[in-house]
Write a protein that holds these residues in place. Sequence first.
Motif, PDB file in Angstrom:
ATOM      1  N   ARG A   1       0.825  -1.217   0.000  1.00 30.74           N
ATOM      2  CA  ARG A   1       0.000   0.000   0.000  1.00 30.74           C
ATOM      3  C   ARG A   1       0.855   1.261   0.000  1.00 30.74           C
ATOM      4  NH1 ARG A   1      -5.614   0.304   2.241  1.00 30.74           N
ATOM      5  NH2 ARG A   1      -6.489  -1.709   1.758  1.00 30.74           N
ATOM      6  N   ARG A   2       1.999   1.195   0.685  1.00 29.39           N
ATOM      7  CA  ARG A   2       2.889   2.360   0.686  1.00 29.39           C
ATOM      8  C   ARG A   2       3.850   2.206  -0.493  1.00 29.39           C
ATOM      9  NH1 ARG A   2       3.701   6.193   4.308  1.00 29.39           N
ATOM     10  NH2 ARG A   2       2.826   5.047   6.058  1.00 29.39           N
ATOM     11  N   SER A   3       3.303   2.440  -1.663  1.00 24.88           N
ATOM     12  CA  SER A   3       4.122   2.267  -2.866  1.00 24.88           C
ATOM     13  C   SER A   3       3.771   3.372  -3.853  1.00 24.88           C
ATOM     14  CB  SER A   3       3.871   0.887  -3.478  1.00 24.88           C
ATOM     15  OG  SER A   3       2.558   0.775  -3.988  1.00 24.88           O
ATOM     16  N   HIS A   4       4.748   3.767  -4.651  1.00 26.48           N
ATOM     17  CA  HIS A   4       4.593   5.005  -5.414  1.00 26.48           C
ATOM     18  C   HIS A   4       5.485   4.973  -6.653  1.00 26.48           C
ATOM     19  CE1 HIS A   4       4.311   9.250  -6.269  1.00 26.48           C
ATOM     20  NE2 HIS A   4       5.475   9.574  -5.751  1.00 26.48           N
ATOM     21  N   TYR A   5       4.988   5.599  -7.723  1.00 28.48           N
ATOM     22  CA  TYR A   5       5.781   5.697  -8.952  1.00 28.48           C
ATOM     23  C   TYR A   5       5.937   7.160  -9.332  1.00 28.48           C
ATOM     24  CZ  TYR A   5       7.441   4.602 -13.669  1.00 28.48           C
ATOM     25  OH  TYR A   5       8.207   4.488 -14.806  1.00 28.48           O
ATOM     26  N   LEU A   6       7.159   7.602  -9.457  1.00 31.24           N
ATOM     27  CA  LEU A   6       7.447   8.977  -9.872  1.00 31.24           C
ATOM     28  C   LEU A   6       8.080   8.927 -11.257  1.00 31.24           C
ATOM     29  CD1 LEU A   6       7.845  12.053  -9.272  1.00 31.24           C
ATOM     30  CD2 LEU A   6      10.105  11.437  -8.394  1.00 31.24           C
ATOM     31  N   LYS A   7       7.505   9.688 -12.181  1.00 31.56           N
ATOM     32  CA  LYS A   7       8.014   9.679 -13.553  1.00 31.56           C
ATOM     33  C   LYS A   7       8.380  11.096 -13.968  1.00 31.56           C
ATOM     34  CE  LYS A   7       6.732   8.195 -18.226  1.00 31.56           C
ATOM     35  NZ  LYS A   7       5.771   7.422 -19.028  1.00 31.56           N
ATOM     36  N   ILE A   8       9.608  11.280 -14.399  1.00 28.07           N
ATOM     37  CA  ILE A   8      10.082  12.579 -14.886  1.00 28.07           C
ATOM     38  C   ILE A   8      10.236  12.469 -16.408  1.00 28.07           C
ATOM     39  CG2 ILE A   8      11.901  14.341 -14.720  1.00 28.07           C
ATOM     40  CD1 ILE A   8      10.687  13.784 -12.011  1.00 28.07           C
TER      41      ILE A   8
ATOM     42  N   ALA B   1      11.148  10.629  -4.686  1.00 29.61           N
ATOM     43  CA  ALA B   1      10.227   9.482  -4.642  1.00 29.61           C
ATOM     44  C   ALA B   1      10.229   8.840  -3.259  1.00 29.61           C
ATOM     45  CB  ALA B   1      10.611   8.462  -5.702  1.00 29.61           C
ATOM     46  N   LEU B   2      11.395   8.729  -2.648  1.00 28.41           N
ATOM     47  CA  LEU B   2      11.473   8.125  -1.308  1.00 28.41           C
ATOM     48  C   LEU B   2      10.697   8.961  -0.292  1.00 28.41           C
ATOM     49  CD1 LEU B   2      15.223   7.015  -1.246  1.00 28.41           C
ATOM     50  CD2 LEU B   2      13.246   5.494  -0.955  1.00 28.41           C
ATOM     51  N   LEU B   3      10.894  10.273  -0.334  1.00 31.05           N
ATOM     52  CA  LEU B   3      10.232  11.127   0.650  1.00 31.05           C
ATOM     53  C   LEU B   3       8.722  11.176   0.412  1.00 31.05           C
ATOM     54  CD1 LEU B   3      12.871  14.003   0.956  1.00 31.05           C
ATOM     55  CD2 LEU B   3      12.623  11.953   2.368  1.00 31.05           C
ATOM     56  N   GLU B   4       8.321  11.197  -0.861  1.00 31.19           N
ATOM     57  CA  GLU B   4       6.877  11.191  -1.158  1.00 31.19           C
ATOM     58  C   GLU B   4       6.233   9.886  -0.687  1.00 31.19           C
ATOM     59  OE1 GLU B   4       6.831  14.179  -5.067  1.00 31.19           O
ATOM     60  OE2 GLU B   4       6.397  12.047  -5.341  1.00 31.19           O
ATOM     61  N   THR B   5       6.957   8.797  -0.841  1.00 37.31           N
ATOM     62  CA  THR B   5       6.406   7.505  -0.408  1.00 37.31           C
ATOM     63  C   THR B   5       6.312   7.454   1.120  1.00 37.31           C
ATOM     64  OG1 THR B   5       7.539   6.546  -2.306  1.00 37.31           O
ATOM     65  CG2 THR B   5       6.586   5.004  -0.718  1.00 37.31           C
ATOM     66  N   ARG B   6       7.341   7.975   1.780  1.00 41.90           N
ATOM     67  CA  ARG B   6       7.329   8.034   3.246  1.00 41.90           C
ATOM     68  C   ARG B   6       6.103   8.809   3.732  1.00 41.90           C
ATOM     69  NH1 ARG B   6      11.356  12.237   5.901  1.00 41.90           N
ATOM     70  NH2 ARG B   6       9.758  13.542   4.934  1.00 41.90           N
ATOM     71  N   ASP B   7       5.771   9.898   3.027  1.00 42.47           N
ATOM     72  CA  ASP B   7       4.708  10.791   3.486  1.00 42.47           C
ATOM     73  C   ASP B   7       3.311  10.357   3.042  1.00 42.47           C
ATOM     74  OD1 ASP B   7       6.660  12.251   4.691  1.00 42.47           O
ATOM     75  OD2 ASP B   7       6.845  13.714   3.058  1.00 42.47           O
ATOM     76  N   MET B   8       3.218   9.251   2.322  1.00 45.13           N
ATOM     77  CA  MET B   8       1.883   8.775   1.917  1.00 45.13           C
ATOM     78  C   MET B   8       1.062   8.439   3.150  1.00 45.13           C
ATOM     79  SD  MET B   8       2.733   6.155  -1.217  1.00 45.13           S
ATOM     80  CE  MET B   8       1.053   5.568  -1.429  1.00 45.13           C
ATOM     81  N   ARG B   9      -0.238   8.726   3.073  1.00 50.07           N
ATOM     82  CA  ARG B   9      -1.143   8.294   4.152  1.00 50.07           C
ATOM     83  C   ARG B   9      -1.752   6.973   3.729  1.00 50.07           C
ATOM     84  NH1 ARG B   9      -2.804  12.931   7.284  1.00 50.07           N
ATOM     85  NH2 ARG B   9      -4.683  11.809   7.871  1.00 50.07           N
ATOM     86  N   VAL B  10      -1.438   5.926   4.476  1.00 54.29           N
ATOM     87  CA  VAL B  10      -1.977   4.613   4.077  1.00 54.29           C
ATOM     88  C   VAL B  10      -2.805   4.009   5.208  1.00 54.29           C
ATOM     89  CG1 VAL B  10      -0.123   4.150   2.468  1.00 54.29           C
ATOM     90  CG2 VAL B  10       0.093   3.352   4.807  1.00 54.29           C
TER      91      VAL B  10
END
Lengths: 340, 161
Positions: free
Chosen positions: A235-242, A331-340
Amino acid sequence: MRPFGFERPETLERAAGIVAAREDRAAPPPLSSAQFIAGGTNMADYMKLGVMRPNLLVDIGRLADPGLRRIAASPDGIRLGALVRMSEAEENADIRIGYPVIAESLQQAASQQIRNMASLGGNILQRTRCEYFRDISWACNKRDPGSGCAAMDGFNRQHAVLGVSDRCIATYHGDFAQALIALDASVETQSPRGGRTMAFSELHRLPGETPHVETQLMADELITLIDIPAKPWARRSHYLKIRDRQSYAFAVASVAVVLDLEDGAVRDVRIALGGLATVPWRAQEAEDELKGGPLDERTAGRAAEAAFAGAMPREHNAFKISLGRQALVRALLETRDMRV
Amino acid sequence: MKRLVSMTVNGEEIELAIPPYRTLLDVLRNEGRLTGTKKGCDVGDCGACTVIMDGSPVNSCLVLGIEAEGATIETIEGQHAGPDLPHLIQEKFMDHGGAQCGFCTPGIIMMTKALLKENPNPTESEVRFAIAGNICRCTGYAKIVDAVLAAAEDLRKGRTL
């Protein structure tokens, strides 16, 4: 398009059997004279360009096996049939909620029109967008083995900095594959020799001396299923695309992160990089750097350094190293800050 | 070798003899004589060839004609509110100046129709997301987005697609 024959078998066994019966059945799949086609978005494109030159297309898009089209969620994980279309997976509620990195990687891939056609199995096997690979007037070891590589000393801004060899620096341009690496997925395949299962991270092969050999698959072997385990981190997973523009473009750099946090410390993490490497790339050195410690801008920066320690830039793509590092930190910090 | 392929195009069932290497786009334009669907890049980059196949918008340049066997296809020629009356979406594109040279317009109209069928109340960003695969080099997209939003507003007032 060059003329070709066309077969539409009803069963998977028959489809694999048609390719297995051909004289060049042992050829690396991209060079085989018989090719499978499902959604066709990559195959039709490359046949028009003359990059793919099959004599026979074996249409697997209408195979009867319902498992090939099913998305099956359970407490153990989620199983995706190889013929599920990208748009179906992207819109699936179990995926959106339980495995956001998958939905995010698909939403940012290609266009709606392409996602409506392209199958997941075909998507992970998509071939590079290297301009010298796509234009058949140039030398390319991946397209025509032994012919050389025009990208080495050509315009190589889009090319890979990780996993390169002196034969090939073509980037793996997919998005979904990075999500699969981060989620520790595996794939199931079928061929006339039976079925097998392999870790997704082992499916693609580094270019090395043989950039035309792109995966562990044989020409008569079909991906049937993608299996994603349910782990506490999904659930705490994220994709960042530049990318160079905000929509409908391939990644210049992308990052998939799956993170298991406990009291602010990293219990486990998996990181995959896209647009930067010759294959879907697992950044294990960066993971090792983070495990067991806190995740903040400083530790993320250290992980980013580790991820690119072995990077090998060419004339125009050195910027990808700093861009990739910054993307990884973000991406790491955004994933850390996700509300899950 | 040619194969007989049947499909339903704009409500009419047709049967055509086509070679396997001919794309749906070329089949529609040549065998089907429906030249409203445009051929831009022919490799899936521009979206000018967008048609609706079994309810989903696709790039007809990337679909082999034989892959459309049994499919229901909607093209720009099938879009109208009545004899000699433009379709609601076409009307809004005219009202808002959503077309200049017009080459991308049939593809964007089809994409818009598919979007509004799924979501009759899109936000501006949902409109932009939906038409990301349709390249327009004239308008800068602002007037296209205005036209799509205006069509959505009329839909909510009871007009139909």
